[in-house]
Scaffold this active site. Structure first.
Site, PDB file in Angstrom:
ATOM      1  NE  ARG A  77      -2.391   0.991   3.467  1.00  0.00           N
ATOM      2  CZ  ARG A  77      -2.818   1.140   4.851  1.00  0.00           C
ATOM      3  NH1 ARG A  77      -3.413   1.260   4.792  1.00  0.00           N
ATOM      4  NH2 ARG A  77      -1.718   1.315   6.058  1.00  0.00           N
ATOM      5  CG  HIS A 264     -11.008  -7.650  -1.710  1.00  0.00           C
ATOM      6  ND1 HIS A 264     -11.159  -8.541  -2.823  1.00  0.00           N
ATOM      7  CD2 HIS A 264     -10.684  -6.818  -1.355  1.00  0.00           C
ATOM      8  CE1 HIS A 264      -9.568  -7.734  -2.957  1.00  0.00           C
ATOM      9  NE2 HIS A 264     -10.154  -6.031  -2.644  1.00  0.00           N
ATOM     10  CG  ASP A 315      -8.695  -5.281  -5.976  1.00  0.00           C
ATOM     11  OD1 ASP A 315      -8.595  -3.591  -6.290  1.00  0.00           O
ATOM     12  OD2 ASP A 315      -8.226  -5.986  -5.081  1.00  0.00           O
TER      13      ASP A 315
END
Length: 446
Positions: A77, A264, A315
């Site tokens: 991230r 998810h 995604d």
């Protein structure tokens, strides 16, 4: 316009010698057992248009740049924030247009964009508070695919056993202060012929419990998506602070239901699975991302068995290939259970063409009255030669897509997009973002 396919996957299964007649962007007739006549020939097998139900367009810039240090979802991230830091409406338009064009090449005719890069890097509004969303709208139109803009409420930096944390420096541009301010900004966005406006709750980490109901109210009648239980750490924090799993928390606040998609849905309890099925909440799986980020394998078969519809997304775009996402749904089940045939090809196709979860209930089927979307997949490539048309989802990949029609318009022909060299568009839009991008540790739990 008329097209003819030797094979086509109709609602009842694969049929032979099918002629499609299109007027005003819709199929007026779909007729098997016909001669080609003067119809335009389609190679291979014709499928309905594919629906990419979960996209973060700007993540496409991360492909091939996050594998040098191992790490986890949380360290990945940091690179994502480094890219987000660079974006403005112009650069976002260029990157999203190229990314959506790559989707079209893969047979995707509609995308659900989970959009949270709303403001300037310091959190201030652009002159148009929805400038970034409008860039996505324009990007999809220019790439030739439909868009469901899932404008995302993102209010907190994370969740720990002690509660929610403030937005960190890299998250300032995601937030609107509270759910009502978010809803006010989104209310200025309108549907158009190529766009549906939906909503999203980033996660139970990023939207405190008392802010969930206002989002649900603002999204009433529109698609509502939410990241759910992608990581065990999310479940642990939710249990510690709220005494509930993320699924139970969302159910208690009225988030779940037929208009909602749980993205998810990886780390679920038996009660969570029952709750998603009982509310007919769609479960959106993104297998290539879930394995790329080492998230885990979600209970797709169990969810389907209790009535949760399935959809698919690419995604973070480690791969843009809905055929691979569909195949992975089955292959991940095989790895988990040591059994084959967990999903029949027709069920995989249903997940890959689930346009209803994006607010386009009139798409995803080759039948009269539906939107005229179709995807011709070659049966003579090195990957598909010898494959039965009924099993093409288990053999084909994105490069086998030859022709893509969206609302009756040809977007891809002979494997080439009408915009030209999509690789060059991607390179030109991604390279500038990395010239100044500097990953920083923005904190683990946000």
């Amino acid at each position: 316009m008329r097209w003819h396919a030797a094979y086509a996957w109709l609602p009842g299964g694969v049929a032979r010698d099918v002629t499609f007649e299109v007027e005003d962007g819709r199929f007026v007739s779909v007729t098997p057992g016909t001669d080609p006549g003067g119809a335009e020939p389609l190679p291979g097998v014709a499928l309905p248009g594919l629906a990419n139900a979960h996209s973060h367009a700007f993540h496409r810039a991360l492909r091939g740049r996050t594998h040098d240090g191992g790490g986890t979802f949380w360290t990945w991230r940091e690179r994502m924030y480094a890219v987000a830091r660079q974006l403005d409406p112009e650069s976002y338009l260029a990157l999203a247009r190229a990314t959506y064009a790559e989707m079209a090449l893969a047979g995707i005719t509609c995308v659900g964009e989970f959009h949270y890069v709303h403001h300037q890097p310091d959190g201030a509004d652009y002159d148009d508070p929805n400038a970034m969303g409008e860039s996505l709208r324009r990007a999809a139109a220019e790439a030739g695919i439909r868009l469901t803009l899932l404008d995302t409420c993102y209010l907190a930096g994370g969740l720990s056993p002690d509660g929610h944390t403030p937005l960190n420096v890299d998250q300032q541009r995601f937030g609107d202060g509270d759910a009502r301010a978010w809803a006010s900004r989104v209310a200025a966005l309108d549907d158009d012929a190529n766009t549906r406006i939906g909503a999203a709750i980033h996660s139970v980490r990023a939207v405190p419990r008392d802010q969930l109901a206002p989002v649900v109210e603002a999204a009433r009648g529109r698609p509502l998506h939410v990241h759910l239980s992608e990581q065990p750490a999310e479940n642990e924090a939710s249990q510690a602070f709220y005494g509930l799993t993320p699924t139970a928390l969302l159910r208690a606040e009225g988030v779940l239901g037929p208009m909602t998609s749980a993205v998810h849905a990886t780390h679920l309890t038996h009660a969570d699975i029952a709750a998603l099925g009982g509310t007919r909440t769609t479960a959106c799986f993104c297998p290539t991302t879930e394995r790329d980020l080492a998230d885990g394998i979600g209970p797709a078969r169990a969810l389907a068995d209790v009535g949760a519809p399935l959809s698919l997304g690419s995604d973070q775009h480690a791969v843009i290939d809905l055929l691979e996402e569909a195949r992975a749904l089955e292959m991940h089940e095989r790895l988990n259970t040591l059994q084959r045939g967990r999903f029949q090809p027709s069920a995989l196709l249903a997940a890959a063409t689930n346009h209803a979860s994006l607010g386009w209930a009139d798409a995803g089927r080759l039948e009269a009255g539906a939107r005229a979307d179709l995807v011709a997949v070659r049966l003579d490539s090195p990957r598909t030669a010898g494959s039965a048309p009924e099993q093409v989802l288990l053999s084909a990949t994105a490069p086998d897509v030859d022709t893509v029609v969206v609302d009756g318009r040809v977007v891809v022909t002979g494997g080439r997009h009408v915009l030209g060299d999509v690789g060059a568009l991607l390179q030109d839009s991604i390279a500038p973002l990395w010239r100044t991008a500097t990953p920083t540790d923005a904190g683990r739990d946000s």
